[in-house]
Motif scaffolding. Structure first.
Motif, PDB file in Angstrom:
ATOM      1  N   PHE A  19       0.810  -1.209   0.000  1.00 28.19           N
ATOM      2  CA  PHE A  19       0.000   0.000   0.000  1.00 28.19           C
ATOM      3  C   PHE A  19       0.846   1.263   0.000  1.00 28.19           C
ATOM      4  CE2 PHE A  19      -2.743  -3.347   1.117  1.00 28.19           C
ATOM      5  CZ  PHE A  19      -3.982  -2.985   0.641  1.00 28.19           C
ATOM      6  N   PHE A  20       2.119   1.088   0.140  1.00 26.45           N
ATOM      7  CA  PHE A  20       3.041   2.229   0.106  1.00 26.45           C
ATOM      8  C   PHE A  20       4.225   1.888  -0.786  1.00 26.45           C
ATOM      9  CE2 PHE A  20       0.561   2.738   3.868  1.00 26.45           C
ATOM     10  CZ  PHE A  20       0.265   4.085   3.854  1.00 26.45           C
ATOM     11  N   PRO A  21       3.964   1.718  -2.076  1.00 24.48           N
ATOM     12  CA  PRO A  21       5.035   1.332  -2.992  1.00 24.48           C
ATOM     13  C   PRO A  21       6.061   2.447  -3.165  1.00 24.48           C
ATOM     14  CG  PRO A  21       3.069   1.903  -4.225  1.00 24.48           C
ATOM     15  CD  PRO A  21       2.690   1.938  -2.764  1.00 24.48           C
ATOM     16  N   ALA A  59      -2.239  -3.694  -4.231  1.00 23.76           N
ATOM     17  CA  ALA A  59      -3.006  -2.993  -3.194  1.00 23.76           C
ATOM     18  C   ALA A  59      -4.414  -2.660  -3.698  1.00 23.76           C
ATOM     19  CB  ALA A  59      -2.277  -1.713  -2.784  1.00 23.76           C
ATOM     20  N   LYS A  60      -4.500  -2.198  -4.916  1.00 23.68           N
ATOM     21  CA  LYS A  60      -5.805  -1.826  -5.461  1.00 23.68           C
ATOM     22  C   LYS A  60      -6.726  -3.023  -5.594  1.00 23.68           C
ATOM     23  CE  LYS A  60      -4.426   2.368  -7.850  1.00 23.68           C
ATOM     24  NZ  LYS A  60      -4.258   3.035  -9.157  1.00 23.68           N
ATOM     25  N   GLN A  61      -6.142  -4.173  -5.863  1.00 22.31           N
ATOM     26  CA  GLN A  61      -6.954  -5.391  -5.957  1.00 22.31           C
ATOM     27  C   GLN A  61      -7.539  -5.732  -4.590  1.00 22.31           C
ATOM     28  OE1 GLN A  61      -4.211  -8.172  -7.756  1.00 22.31           O
ATOM     29  NE2 GLN A  61      -5.007  -7.773  -9.806  1.00 22.31           N
ATOM     30  N   VAL A  62      -6.752  -5.538  -3.550  1.00 24.59           N
ATOM     31  CA  VAL A  62      -7.246  -5.789  -2.194  1.00 24.59           C
ATOM     32  C   VAL A  62      -8.369  -4.804  -1.882  1.00 24.59           C
ATOM     33  CG1 VAL A  62      -6.654  -5.756   0.263  1.00 24.59           C
ATOM     34  CG2 VAL A  62      -5.058  -6.746  -1.387  1.00 24.59           C
ATOM     35  N   CYS A  63      -8.162  -3.555  -2.219  1.00 28.79           N
ATOM     36  CA  CYS A  63      -9.173  -2.520  -1.947  1.00 28.79           C
ATOM     37  C   CYS A  63     -10.498  -2.839  -2.635  1.00 28.79           C
ATOM     38  CB  CYS A  63      -8.680  -1.153  -2.401  1.00 28.79           C
ATOM     39  SG  CYS A  63      -7.293  -0.514  -1.443  1.00 28.79           S
ATOM     40  N   GLN A  64     -10.419  -3.428  -3.820  1.00 32.16           N
ATOM     41  CA  GLN A  64     -11.654  -3.760  -4.548  1.00 32.16           C
ATOM     42  C   GLN A  64     -12.538  -4.700  -3.744  1.00 32.16           C
ATOM     43  OE1 GLN A  64     -12.872  -2.654  -7.461  1.00 32.16           O
ATOM     44  NE2 GLN A  64     -11.157  -1.267  -7.734  1.00 32.16           N
ATOM     45  N   LEU A  65     -11.916  -5.487  -2.893  1.00 30.52           N
ATOM     46  CA  LEU A  65     -12.653  -6.478  -2.106  1.00 30.52           C
ATOM     47  C   LEU A  65     -12.973  -5.995  -0.693  1.00 30.52           C
ATOM     48  CD1 LEU A  65     -10.511  -9.584  -3.112  1.00 30.52           C
ATOM     49  CD2 LEU A  65     -12.709  -8.880  -4.076  1.00 30.52           C
ATOM     50  N   CYS A  66     -12.518  -4.806  -0.369  1.00 32.18           N
ATOM     51  CA  CYS A  66     -12.643  -4.313   1.001  1.00 32.18           C
ATOM     52  C   CYS A  66     -14.025  -3.697   1.248  1.00 32.18           C
ATOM     53  CB  CYS A  66     -11.556  -3.275   1.259  1.00 32.18           C
ATOM     54  SG  CYS A  66     -11.572  -2.621   2.934  1.00 32.18           S
ATOM     55  N   ARG A  67     -14.663  -4.114   2.298  1.00 34.24           N
ATOM     56  CA  ARG A  67     -16.017  -3.650   2.590  1.00 34.24           C
ATOM     57  C   ARG A  67     -16.062  -2.228   3.129  1.00 34.24           C
ATOM     58  NH1 ARG A  67     -17.546  -7.657   7.441  1.00 34.24           N
ATOM     59  NH2 ARG A  67     -19.304  -7.871   6.083  1.00 34.24           N
ATOM     60  N   GLY A 107      -8.593   3.562  -0.086  1.00 33.83           N
ATOM     61  CA  GLY A 107      -9.868   3.408  -0.799  1.00 33.83           C
ATOM     62  C   GLY A 107      -9.682   3.021  -2.249  1.00 33.83           C
ATOM     63  N   GLY A 108      -8.580   2.375  -2.546  1.00 40.06           N
ATOM     64  CA  GLY A 108      -8.328   1.921  -3.912  1.00 40.06           C
ATOM     65  C   GLY A 108      -7.726   2.971  -4.829  1.00 40.06           C
ATOM     66  N   LEU A 109      -7.422   4.142  -4.284  1.00 43.70           N
ATOM     67  CA  LEU A 109      -6.864   5.196  -5.131  1.00 43.70           C
ATOM     68  C   LEU A 109      -5.478   5.624  -4.660  1.00 43.70           C
ATOM     69  CD1 LEU A 109      -9.943   7.566  -5.653  1.00 43.70           C
ATOM     70  CD2 LEU A 109      -9.208   5.638  -7.054  1.00 43.70           C
ATOM     71  N   SER A 110      -4.647   5.947  -5.615  1.00 46.86           N
ATOM     72  CA  SER A 110      -3.324   6.478  -5.315  1.00 46.86           C
ATOM     73  C   SER A 110      -3.443   7.952  -4.936  1.00 46.86           C
ATOM     74  CB  SER A 110      -2.422   6.359  -6.557  1.00 46.86           C
ATOM     75  OG  SER A 110      -2.923   7.212  -7.584  1.00 46.86           O
TER      76      SER A 110
END
Ligand code: SF4
Length: 97
Positions: free
Chosen positions: A43-45, A54-62, A82-85
């Motif tokens: 999440f902090f590349p 990270a964005k793939q994980v965010c897509q699944l995050c409730r 929240g899935g955004l850089s």
């Protein structure tokens, strides 16, 4: 304990912070953050690094909406929220103004 939020052990204001860092105990939604169960470094590349994982994980995050709202309201500068850089959040904020 998280620290992507504020002064916790994981301070998002620091490049060393991670989104599992998205929790200082002040926000209930942070307890459900999916990133807390993953590699926080994703999440902090590094500059120019991939944000895909990270964005793939965010897509699944409730709690994605809560997370993004928090980042926008607190002007979080580093990491994926929240899935955004950061750049994507800036763009979104610019559109909202
Ligand atoms: S939306 Fe992404 S960065 Fe935010 S809490 Fe969920 S997994 Fe973490």
């Amino acid at each position: 304990m998280w620290n992507i939020f504020g002064e916790g052990p994981l301070n998002l204001a620091s490049p060393d912070a991670s989104p599992s860092l998205h929790n200082d105990g002040m926000h209930a939604w942070q307890d459900q953050a999916l990133c807390a169960q993953t590699d926080p470094e994703a999440f902090f590349p590094e500059k120019g690094g991939s944000t895909r994982e990270a964005k793939q994980v965010c897509q699944l995050c409730r709690v994605r909406d809560d997370c993004l709202r928090y980042a926008l309201e607190n002007d979080e500068r580093f990491g994926i929220w929240g899935g955004l850089s950061e750049r994507e959040r800036r763009r979104l904020k610019g559109r909202a103004v």
